[in-house]
Design a protein around this motif. Structure first.
Motif, PDB file in Angstrom:
ATOM      1  N   LEU A 138     -23.362  16.180   6.445  1.00  0.00           N
ATOM      2  CA  LEU A 138     -22.817  17.455   6.760  1.00  0.00           C
ATOM      3  C   LEU A 138     -21.412  17.712   6.740  1.00  0.00           C
ATOM      4  CD1 LEU A 138     -25.687  18.056   9.447  1.00  0.00           C
ATOM      5  CD2 LEU A 138     -25.625  18.675   7.106  1.00  0.00           C
ATOM      6  N   LEU A 139     -20.507  16.903   7.142  1.00  0.00           N
ATOM      7  CA  LEU A 139     -19.128  16.989   6.971  1.00  0.00           C
ATOM      8  C   LEU A 139     -18.736  17.093   5.579  1.00  0.00           C
ATOM      9  CD1 LEU A 139     -17.914  14.522   9.855  1.00  0.00           C
ATOM     10  CD2 LEU A 139     -17.606  17.201   9.726  1.00  0.00           C
ATOM     11  N   ASP A 140     -19.241  16.606   4.816  1.00  0.00           N
ATOM     12  CA  ASP A 140     -18.890  16.522   3.198  1.00  0.00           C
ATOM     13  C   ASP A 140     -19.379  17.931   2.881  1.00  0.00           C
ATOM     14  OD1 ASP A 140     -18.257  15.292   0.708  1.00  0.00           O
ATOM     15  OD2 ASP A 140     -20.372  15.958   0.438  1.00  0.00           O
ATOM     16  N   LEU A 141     -20.193  18.413   3.292  1.00  0.00           N
ATOM     17  CA  LEU A 141     -20.691  19.877   2.659  1.00  0.00           C
ATOM     18  C   LEU A 141     -19.548  21.107   3.095  1.00  0.00           C
ATOM     19  CD1 LEU A 141     -24.440  20.009   3.569  1.00  0.00           C
ATOM     20  CD2 LEU A 141     -23.235  19.724   1.104  1.00  0.00           C
ATOM     21  N   GLU A 142     -18.767  20.467   4.172  1.00  0.00           N
ATOM     22  CA  GLU A 142     -17.530  21.159   4.812  1.00  0.00           C
ATOM     23  C   GLU A 142     -16.476  20.748   3.991  1.00  0.00           C
ATOM     24  OE1 GLU A 142     -17.993  23.975   6.712  1.00  0.00           O
ATOM     25  OE2 GLU A 142     -20.307  23.351   6.503  1.00  0.00           O
ATOM     26  N   GLY A 143     -16.417  19.905   3.176  1.00  0.00           N
ATOM     27  CA  GLY A 143     -15.074  19.679   2.421  1.00  0.00           C
ATOM     28  C   GLY A 143     -14.568  18.151   2.926  1.00  0.00           C
TER      29      GLY A 143
ATOM     30  N   VAL B 179     -14.315  20.669  -2.673  1.00  0.00           N
ATOM     31  CA  VAL B 179     -15.759  19.922  -2.539  1.00  0.00           C
ATOM     32  C   VAL B 179     -16.487  20.913  -1.930  1.00  0.00           C
ATOM     33  CG1 VAL B 179     -16.921  17.788  -1.530  1.00  0.00           C
ATOM     34  CG2 VAL B 179     -14.430  17.634  -2.309  1.00  0.00           C
ATOM     35  N   HIS B 180     -17.718  21.291  -2.738  1.00  0.00           N
ATOM     36  CA  HIS B 180     -18.542  21.950  -2.258  1.00  0.00           C
ATOM     37  C   HIS B 180     -18.103  23.429  -1.937  1.00  0.00           C
ATOM     38  CE1 HIS B 180     -21.518  18.754  -2.117  1.00  0.00           C
ATOM     39  NE2 HIS B 180     -20.634  18.323  -1.271  1.00  0.00           N
ATOM     40  N   GLY B 181     -17.149  23.828  -2.677  1.00  0.00           N
ATOM     41  CA  GLY B 181     -16.377  25.132  -2.477  1.00  0.00           C
ATOM     42  C   GLY B 181     -15.365  25.245  -1.453  1.00  0.00           C
ATOM     43  N   LYS B 182     -15.110  24.141  -0.804  1.00  0.00           N
ATOM     44  CA  LYS B 182     -14.242  24.010   0.385  1.00  0.00           C
ATOM     45  C   LYS B 182     -13.064  23.394   0.132  1.00  0.00           C
ATOM     46  CE  LYS B 182     -17.542  25.973   3.035  1.00  0.00           C
ATOM     47  NZ  LYS B 182     -18.209  25.325   3.918  1.00  0.00           N
ATOM     48  N   PRO B 183     -11.861  23.433   0.600  1.00  0.00           N
ATOM     49  CA  PRO B 183     -10.530  22.721   0.351  1.00  0.00           C
ATOM     50  C   PRO B 183     -11.016  21.153   1.016  1.00  0.00           C
ATOM     51  CG  PRO B 183     -10.096  24.659   1.388  1.00  0.00           C
ATOM     52  CD  PRO B 183     -11.447  24.406   1.234  1.00  0.00           C
TER      53      PRO B 183
ATOM     54  N   ALA C 151     -15.094  21.544  11.368  1.00  0.00           N
ATOM     55  CA  ALA C 151     -16.069  21.300  10.900  1.00  0.00           C
ATOM     56  C   ALA C 151     -17.043  20.363  11.628  1.00  0.00           C
ATOM     57  CB  ALA C 151     -15.697  20.494   9.377  1.00  0.00           C
ATOM     58  N   LEU C 152     -16.538  19.551  12.345  1.00  0.00           N
ATOM     59  CA  LEU C 152     -17.372  18.591  13.195  1.00  0.00           C
ATOM     60  C   LEU C 152     -18.197  19.565  14.261  1.00  0.00           C
ATOM     61  CD1 LEU C 152     -17.947  15.805  14.197  1.00  0.00           C
ATOM     62  CD2 LEU C 152     -15.868  16.011  15.644  1.00  0.00           C
ATOM     63  N   ARG C 153     -17.403  20.756  14.814  1.00  0.00           N
ATOM     64  CA  ARG C 153     -18.142  21.334  15.671  1.00  0.00           C
ATOM     65  C   ARG C 153     -19.132  22.073  14.847  1.00  0.00           C
ATOM     66  NH1 ARG C 153     -12.435  23.957  18.189  1.00  0.00           N
ATOM     67  NH2 ARG C 153     -12.070  22.097  19.609  1.00  0.00           N
ATOM     68  N   LYS C 154     -18.858  22.733  13.660  1.00  0.00           N
ATOM     69  CA  LYS C 154     -19.879  23.352  12.861  1.00  0.00           C
ATOM     70  C   LYS C 154     -21.357  22.701  12.662  1.00  0.00           C
ATOM     71  CE  LYS C 154     -20.894  25.956   8.637  1.00  0.00           C
ATOM     72  NZ  LYS C 154     -20.276  26.552   7.450  1.00  0.00           N
ATOM     73  N   VAL C 155     -21.114  21.350  12.398  1.00  0.00           N
ATOM     74  CA  VAL C 155     -22.059  20.359  12.052  1.00  0.00           C
ATOM     75  C   VAL C 155     -22.796  20.052  13.327  1.00  0.00           C
ATOM     76  CG1 VAL C 155     -22.440  17.904  11.278  1.00  0.00           C
ATOM     77  CG2 VAL C 155     -21.098  19.519  10.100  1.00  0.00           C
ATOM     78  N   ARG C 156     -22.231  19.739  14.263  1.00  0.00           N
ATOM     79  CA  ARG C 156     -22.894  19.466  15.720  1.00  0.00           C
ATOM     80  C   ARG C 156     -23.862  20.539  15.957  1.00  0.00           C
ATOM     81  NH1 ARG C 156     -18.859  17.284  20.270  1.00  0.00           N
ATOM     82  NH2 ARG C 156     -20.887  16.615  21.283  1.00  0.00           N
ATOM     83  N   ARG C 157     -23.251  21.986  15.843  1.00  0.00           N
ATOM     84  CA  ARG C 157     -24.213  22.907  16.178  1.00  0.00           C
ATOM     85  C   ARG C 157     -25.538  23.090  15.271  1.00  0.00           C
ATOM     86  NH1 ARG C 157     -19.219  25.904  16.535  1.00  0.00           N
ATOM     87  NH2 ARG C 157     -19.520  26.877  14.121  1.00  0.00           N
TER      88      ARG C 157
ATOM     89  N   SER D 283     -18.951   6.521   6.796  1.00  0.00           N
ATOM     90  CA  SER D 283     -19.921   6.284   7.586  1.00  0.00           C
ATOM     91  C   SER D 283     -20.752   5.077   7.207  1.00  0.00           C
ATOM     92  CB  SER D 283     -21.000   7.405   7.597  1.00  0.00           C
ATOM     93  OG  SER D 283     -21.748   7.514   6.444  1.00  0.00           O
ATOM     94  N   GLY D 284     -21.425   4.202   8.281  1.00  0.00           N
ATOM     95  CA  GLY D 284     -21.871   3.140   7.911  1.00  0.00           C
ATOM     96  C   GLY D 284     -21.576   2.036   8.909  1.00  0.00           C
TER      97      GLY D 284
END
Length: 415
Positions: A359-364, A29-33, A406-412, A369-370
């Protein structure tokens, strides 16, 4: 007399081999596993289920119970075989199992065919705070039409049911008690056997939403002792549009049909109609035959692994995921019930749940959510939305590590 042979432990499950059975888990997904953590929403399907559905359409596609030709006989045998297979899986009689599109339909069937003809002004329907909308809205609609009232059984901060308050709420005016076996938002596993026993002592009819239980743990409906139990097939490795309502035979025989049409009748004239026996009385029209062929195969697949093994595997994944999230600053988990199911609803300081999930989706990473069809429960916690990560037995520790990274990256990125 010789002593019985000691019980042998089940062989360990090769979880890597199990994972390989699920074709979709191999995609990117988006180039990520892909890391698929939305199993409380819908489960993925093993190749055997996909092939079973394909095999139905390729080899014996025909309608059920309407033809004497070979294809019709094969389709009918497969469809009724699925009913019998589900019945064995849940330890019930096949003629007590109504096949339908899922939990929402099943609960509405109880609402309109059992509750609507019986309830009246002065009666009370008791529901818990943690219910999915599918186990709230049908009862509200019935209450509006009958004059009955809704009473809420509250919970503790950790997500467990307030048992003392519930006992006080089971007053003589309560005619029906609706409860989730497992909360879709909190993962709380309710003690439905004890709750149904207490309700039955008071003459209260019980409806259990088993959507989040049947896919993840052994379920014995005879042991639970409820009056009605609903579940959904697509959460248990089966196709969408499948599920069932189990009901005590005496209830089914006393309930009028919910929908009218073909298959649910014995004889029709303009002077009147003689309805079929349950459960077919409640299965008007052409059913999702291919879906139930697939669901029968899904049950075979789950049974081959073993539901106790699945429950243990998911408990291990939950513990690993919870520990990892607890180590992240600013993360709040809703629901800390003991022995909960593998559902983790969480918030991150300074991040909206939808932004986080996008943003997590962009990391695969796929998380939900909701409001999770549980508005009253979120109101209890004073939050508008959460993210929900729900691993299943085919997920891995490595995927949890990837999710945390991925969560850490998104938080940054959210700063």
């Amino acid at each position: 007399m010789s002593s019985p042979a000691p019980a042998t432990a089940a062989p360990p499950v090769d979880w890597a081999r199990v994972r390989a059975d699920f074709p979709l888990l191999e995609r990117t997904v988006h180039g990520k596993p892909l890391v698929y953590f939305d199993n409380a929403n819908t489960g993925q399907k093993p190749a055997a289920v996909i092939e079973a559905v394909d095999g139905y359409y390729r080899h014996f596609n025909a309608n059920v119970s309407r033809a004497v030709h070979q294809l019709g006989s094969e389709a009918t045998e497969a469809y009724e075989g699925a009913r019998k297979r589900l019945a064995r899986f849940l330890n019930v009689r096949a003629d007590e199992l109504v096949l339908c599109s899922g939990t929402t339909f099943a609960i509405n069937l109880v609402a309109y065919s059992w509750a609507l003809p019986r309830l009246k002004a002065g009666d009370t329907i008791l529901v818990s705070r943690m219910e999915h909308h599918a186990n709230i809205v049908p009862w509200q609609l019935v209450a509006e039409r009958t004059g009955a009232t809704i009473r809420v059984a509250e919970i503790h901060e950790d997500g467990t049911l307030d048992r003392e308050a519930l006992a006080r709420a089971m007053t003589p005016d309560v005619k029906l008690f609706a409860i989730a076996h497992v909360s879709n938002l909190l993962g709380t596993v309710n003690p439905v056997r004890e709750l149904c026993r207490e309700a039955r002592r008071r003459g209260i009819v019980t409806v259990v939403d088993g959507s989040q239980a049947v896919p993840h743990r052994p379920v014995d409906l005879q042991a639970i002792g409820c009056d009605f139990y609903a579940f959904t097939g697509h959460k248990m490795c089966g196709p969408t549009g499948t599920g069932a309502l189990w009901a005590r035979r005496e209830h089914l025989e006393a309930m009028p049909p919910f929908l009218g049409g073909g298959e649910m009748i014995r004889e029709v004239s303009f002077d009147g109609t003689v309805f079929n026996d349950p459960p077919h009385r409640f299965e008007a029209g052409t059913p999702n035959i291919a879906g139930f062929v697939g669901l029968s195969t899904a049950v075979d697949y789950l049974d081959a692994i073993g539901m106790a093994s699945i429950e243990a595997r998911e408990a291990d994944l939950l513990a690993y995921l919870t520990t990892a999230l607890d180590a992240e600053p600013g993360v709040r988990i809703l629901g800390r019930a003991p022995d909960k199911a593998a559902v983790v609803s969480f918030l991150v300081d300074g991040a909206h749940a939808h932004d986080l999930a996008t943003l997590l989706d962009l990391e695969g990473v796929a998380v939900r959510s909701g409001q999770h069809c549980a508005h009253p429960l979120l109101q209890f916690y004073g939050v508008a939305a959460t993210c929900r990560a729900s691993p299943a037995f085919y997920n891995t520790h490595a995927e949890i590590d990837a999710f945390i990274a991925a969560l850490r990256k998104v938080r940054r990125l959210l700063g």
